[in-house]
Design an enzyme around this catalytic site. Structure first.
Site, PDB file in Angstrom:
ATOM      1  N   GLU A  15       9.955  24.871  37.784  1.00  0.00           N
ATOM      2  CA  GLU A  15      10.511  26.118  37.566  1.00  0.00           C
ATOM      3  C   GLU A  15       9.568  27.317  37.311  1.00  0.00           C
ATOM      4  O   GLU A  15      10.017  28.414  37.611  1.00  0.00           O
ATOM      5  CB  GLU A  15      11.545  25.869  36.418  1.00  0.00           C
ATOM      6  CG  GLU A  15      12.892  24.828  36.741  1.00  0.00           C
ATOM      7  CD  GLU A  15      12.403  23.843  36.174  1.00  0.00           C
ATOM      8  OE1 GLU A  15      11.164  23.511  35.952  1.00  0.00           O
ATOM      9  OE2 GLU A  15      13.415  23.251  35.725  1.00  0.00           O
ATOM     10  N   ASP A  66      13.433  20.381  35.527  1.00  0.00           N
ATOM     11  CA  ASP A  66      13.957  20.105  34.312  1.00  0.00           C
ATOM     12  C   ASP A  66      14.889  18.799  34.626  1.00  0.00           C
ATOM     13  O   ASP A  66      15.723  18.821  35.760  1.00  0.00           O
ATOM     14  CB  ASP A  66      14.698  21.090  33.358  1.00  0.00           C
ATOM     15  CG  ASP A  66      13.675  21.872  32.697  1.00  0.00           C
ATOM     16  OD1 ASP A  66      12.264  21.507  32.702  1.00  0.00           O
ATOM     17  OD2 ASP A  66      13.806  23.065  32.298  1.00  0.00           O
ATOM     18  N   TYR A 112      11.278  18.411  25.578  1.00  0.00           N
ATOM     19  CA  TYR A 112      12.182  19.167  26.114  1.00  0.00           C
ATOM     20  C   TYR A 112      13.295  19.749  24.979  1.00  0.00           C
ATOM     21  O   TYR A 112      13.730  18.871  24.126  1.00  0.00           O
ATOM     22  CB  TYR A 112      13.066  18.309  27.284  1.00  0.00           C
ATOM     23  CG  TYR A 112      13.743  19.239  28.024  1.00  0.00           C
ATOM     24  CD1 TYR A 112      13.156  20.633  28.652  1.00  0.00           C
ATOM     25  CD2 TYR A 112      15.139  19.235  28.225  1.00  0.00           C
ATOM     26  CE1 TYR A 112      14.123  21.252  29.420  1.00  0.00           C
ATOM     27  CE2 TYR A 112      15.979  20.013  29.197  1.00  0.00           C
ATOM     28  CZ  TYR A 112      15.235  20.871  29.701  1.00  0.00           C
ATOM     29  OH  TYR A 112      16.167  21.795  30.427  1.00  0.00           O
TER      30      TYR A 112
END
EC number: 5.6.2.1
Length: 947
Positions: free
Chosen positions: A22, A109, A343
């Site tokens: 991303e 993700d 994360y």
């Protein structure tokens, strides 16, 4: 777009692979781990979305009845996806890169949004090479290589879940928001979670407004233990009166919101002390000795807190660091992408085996064996969506870097968040804290009355995990930190105590505390509304929409929020019902888990059906019918009228939400019995709970015509000071025969047809805005007359013959000669500068742009904790902003130049830094030759690819 990272060909003929992530930061990090056989590039977030505006809808769909929604509700809710304009060059570049590789790895993700980005990339790029889904929860070499070696398939259930939420939010927002535009004000918005969050904040303010404070008294005694034990430590301590003649002395917990004793209290067993009673009791005890009736000592243990998940990180960063949820998540994102933490969007408190070992090893090394728990601790909780249940937020890697080891690699904010995560993780594997509590019951007599005092103490005997981490309490809600100690002497029953001092102590009950960002996140989580990954954006949205503003750290609703919440409660109650919204979240999670079919669910929600409980939206006919049926029955004046109270004569007092802002109103009876409205403007800094009857009467008593300062001796006109829509100003009141064409404070009048006539048709009163150093309540007639002289003629330039004037403008005081303006350094110069001084200024070369003389700042603040530079509030082209000389951040709705704190200014600067540099329009991408793609099966959804 910069060139790809990595080589276009693998070594020794190995497959060439394109990896798409991303963000550019993530791409750089992965490229360093994967090596030259991989090309790593970023999509920079989502490349496709629903149309943002009607202009974005492709021409062939504009005539469709569903076009405004961007969702074909008549064809299984097919979304109309378009490539966002700013991403077209990115898509072109990625398509070009794809032509030279043998495999495509989608490494976005592993949550809903990441899975959706991966799916959109597949649908848009239409790869003719094998596609693999690469998932990892920390960016370390071991994790990245393991993810590349063990890819998985795309999770369509997770994609469905994201798409369903996106469609649901679009339907909700695009159907309900227009109701607010028609009935409240334009540009407002409604949302599945934001409207409920706004209601929570409004309801708390309602509770504060309805609250009646109760006053109660007790006595604080300072006691001396040396009479019984000269070695006691401490010798003196304090105790509080708790009972009189067998009746328990009332405390704040015994009173309800209306200021009376709660219904569940045994009133016959409680005594409410007043000032006189408490003072009399204290006088009767002076010089007396009290006796220890009982001393009870107990052991206690305190377990460590679980590692952070998204919501608890936001809460603790808010309490401990004063960071907003948005700021916290932005910093955590940077730490994750640079490989420092795992994360940061997770509902899980679980640690992997290697992480547990790393935490235990570090605790042992830093604090000693006795500070490590006897066995590994695992913190489990029920996670709503198992497919998004990542590990807890922790330092990345199989061994954790200490804060000292990374302090030179991180900026100030990043270091604070990393240290918070590190301490919480290490502490989670440490031993329990242990201590003792001591409760003393002390008795005596005040004349004929028997009194009881109590004292409680707490001593920490073994800090355990508190060596590494102490959770912060919410100051607005009260509370005490876990490591707080209150030491009492070790006394035994029967020991005597001397009374050193007695202080009658009065108290008043407080209304419920306003929500902070941290406590709102906690409330949303407890109610099951929204998901932790969305909390920061929800809180930002309600502030950006003007529903909520910050006062310090407290969230204060606007009157518009009251009107919107009232409308939704009355006419769309289920949409802002807490239980309904939480149940909807659970149903959406069922879609993610593959247990619910999305099309059927959306059809029931929008068109109605037999889904849900008896009074669900579906069983009530669906959202479309609900909006269509209810909108005509909504009385705009009613929903924009918030009743506050009745005045002393029984007349209702309302806040009306008008087009130009809220105002007070009540109806007064004239001599003829006719009711006419009395109105008063509301100060923008006045919070709803501060608007009491007393304040309302003061506002009604303030003349609408302004504060009369006196009479101009030259013209005989009255001079008044007013607070206008654009700030405070002074003006002259023209005589009636001079004022046929316009009101003094308007400059225009309305014609019979409703159009405004030009003020030039008649005399226009002189006006002048107050200078920044002036105040509406203290400005004098002398000051006002000086303002009305502006612009002041300084003289005529002998060289050009042009007149030079001194004026006050938006950016401060300045000189004007023709079209040539020069700034002045102070406001006083406008009134005293001479022609010679002005000519000297014009004789200097004019500096343009950033090199020109800057107007003085609106306000000087303290030092920014990140840059170490002084912060200033300045007035810019788009309004006031805060700057430290390097970073500029606009003040947001609710931020006031006069009242903004250093802390808030630093927060705005930090938020601006976190968003990175301002994005400039991208240069047109060079054309990349691409082979003609084979025709593939049509993608799900109505997709619009670039030509």
């Amino acid at each position: 777009m910069k060139g790809p990272r990595g080589s276009r060909s693998g070594r020794n003929g190995s497959p060439r692979r394109l990896v798409i992530v991303e963000s550019p930061t993530k791409a750089r990090k992965l490229s360093g781990y994967l090596g030259s056989a991989y090309i790593v590039e970023s999509s920079r977030g989502h490349i496709r979305d629903l149309p943002r505006t009607a202009a974005d809808v492709p021409a062939k769909f504009k005539s469709e009845p569903w076009a405004r929604l961007g969702v074909n509700v008549d064809a299984d809710f097919e979304p109309l996806y378009i490539i966002t304009p700013e991403k077209k060059s990115t898509v072109t570049e990625l398509k070009g890169l794809l032509q030279g590789v043998d495999e495509l790895y989608l490494a976005t993700d592993g949550d809903r949004e990441g899975e959706a980005i991966a799916w959109h990339l597949m649908q848009t790029l239409k790869p003719r090479v094998p596609v693999k889904r690469m998932v990892f929860h920390e960016i370390t070499e071991h994790a990245i290589l393991a993810a590349a070696a063990h890819p998985r398939e795309l999770d369509i259930d997770l994609v469905d879940a994201q798409e369903t939420r996106r469609i649901l939010d679009r339907l909700y927002g695009y159907e309900v928001s227009p109701v607010l535009w028609k009935k409240v004000a334009p540009k407002l918005s409604a949302g599945r979670v934001q409207s409920v969050a706004t209601r929570i904040i409004v309801q708390r303010e309602r509770d504060r407004m309805a609250f009646c404070s109760a006053v109660y008294w007790d006595i604080v005694a300072k006691l001396d233990a040396s009479v019984s034990d000269p070695t006691a430590q401490p010798l003196t301590f304090v105790a509080r009166l708790t009972a009189v003649d067998g009746l328990r002395v009332a405390t704040g917990r015994d009173f309800g919101a209306m200021g009376t004793l709660r219904g569940d209290c045994e009133v016959s067993k409680i005594i409410v002390l007043d000032d006189l009673t408490a003072t009399t009791l204290a006088a009767g005890l002076r010089g007396a000795q009290l006796t220890v009736a009982s001393a009870e000592e107990k052991l206690y243990t305190r377990r460590p807190y679980p590692p952070f998940m998204t919501s608890t990180l936001q809460q603790e960063a808010g309490r401990k660091l004063r960071f907003s949820a948005e700021r916290t998540m932005s910093i955590a994102q940077r730490l994750y992408e640079n490989g420092y933490i795992t994360y940061m969007r997770t509902d899980s408190t679980t640690l992997s085996e290697s992480a547990i070992n790393a935490a235990r090893t570090q605790a042992r090394q830093l604090y000693g064996e006795e500070y490590v728990s006897d066995s590994p601790r695992q913190y489990t909780r029920k996670v709503k969506n198992a497919q998004e249940a990542h590990e807890a937020i922790r330092p990345a890697g199989e061994t954790f870097a200490t804060p000292d080891a990374v302090c030179n690699e991180l900026d100030g904010d990043e270091f604070r968040i990393y240290e918070l995560v590190w301490r919480r993780t290490v502490a989670s594997q440490m031993a329990d804290a242990r201590g003792t509590t001591l409760s003393l019951r002390i008795e005596g007599r005040a004349g004929e009355q028997h009194v009881v005092f109590s004292a409680s103490g707490r001593t920490l005997t073994f800090p355990g995990f508190l060596k590494a981490y102490v959770e912060t309490v919410d100051e607005l809600a009260g509370g005490e930190a876990d490591d707080a100690e209150r030491r009492l002497p070790h006394l035994t029953s029967g020991q005597l105590l001397d009374v050193i001092d007695l202080t009658p102590d009065g108290h008043a009950t407080n209304p419920p505390a306003r929500y902070t960002e941290a406590s709102l996140v906690k409330a949303l989580e407890e109610l099951g509304i929204g998901r932790p990954s969305t909390y920061s954006s929800i809180i930002k949205t309600v502030q950006d929409r003007g529903y909520v503003q910050k006062k310090g750290s407290a969230l204060v609703p606007s009157w518009v929020a009251f009107a919107v919440t009232g409308l939704l409660e009355q006419h769309f109650g289920r949409l802002v019902d807490y239980d309904f919204t939480a149940a909807m979240e659970d149903e959406l999670d069922e879609i993610a888990n593959g247990n619910e079919q999305r099309t059927n669910w959306l059809n029931n929600f929008y068109f109605g059906g037999n889904h849900g409980v008896s009074d669900s939206i579906a069983r009530s006919g669906g959202l479309k019918k609900l909006v269509g049926v209810n909108i005509e029955g909504i009385d705009a004046r009613e929903v924009n009228s918030i009743k506050l109270f009745d005045d002393e004569h029984g007349r209702p007092v309302y806040v009306r939400v008008g087009k130009t802002g809220p105002y007070l109103e009540r109806l007064l009876a004239g001599d003829d019995g006719e009711l006419t409205p009395q109105r008063a403007n509301l100060n923008g800094t006045l919070t709803p709970d501060e608007l009491t009857l007393e304040v309302a009467e003061e506002l009604f008593a303030t003349p609408h015509e302004g504060r009369v300062l006196g009479v101009d001796p030259e013209t005989g006109h009255e001079i008044v000071a007013k607070d206008g829509r654009y700030g405070p100003y002074v003006t002259e009141v023209l005589p009636k025969h001079d004022d046929d064409y316009g009101a003094a404070d308007q400059g225009t009048k309305k014609t019979k047809k409703g159009r405004r006539a030009s003020a030039s048709q008649g005399p226009k009163p002189r006006t002048g805005s107050l200078l920044r150093s002036m105040d509406l309540q203290t400005i004098t007639l002398e000051d006002a007359l000086k303002l009305l002289l502006l612009p002041r003629v300084v003289g005529v330039d002998p060289a050009s013959g042009e007149e030079i004037t001194a004026q006050n403008g938006r950016y401060g005081p300045y000189l004007k000669r023709g079209k040539d303006s020069r700034p002045l350094t102070t406001e006083d110069q406008m009134f005293i500068i001479t022609l010679d001084e002005a000519l000297k200024i014009y004789a200097e070369p004019k500096r343009a742009g950033r090199q020109s003389t800057s107007p003085p700042p609106l306000r000087e603040l303290g030092t920014d904790p990140t840059s170490g530079k002084p912060m200033l509030i300045k007035d810019g082209r788009f309004g006031p902003y805060v700057t430290d000389g390097e970073t500029n951040a606009s003040l947001r709705k609710g931020d006031d130049v006069v009242s903004i704190t250093d802390e808030r200014a630093a927060e705005l600067l930090a938020d601006r830094r976190a968003r990175g540099p301002v994005k400039r329009p991208a240069k047109k991408a060079r054309k990349v030759p691409a082979k003609k793609a084979a025709r593939l099966a049509p993608a799900r959804g109505i997709s619009q690819s670039p030509r």
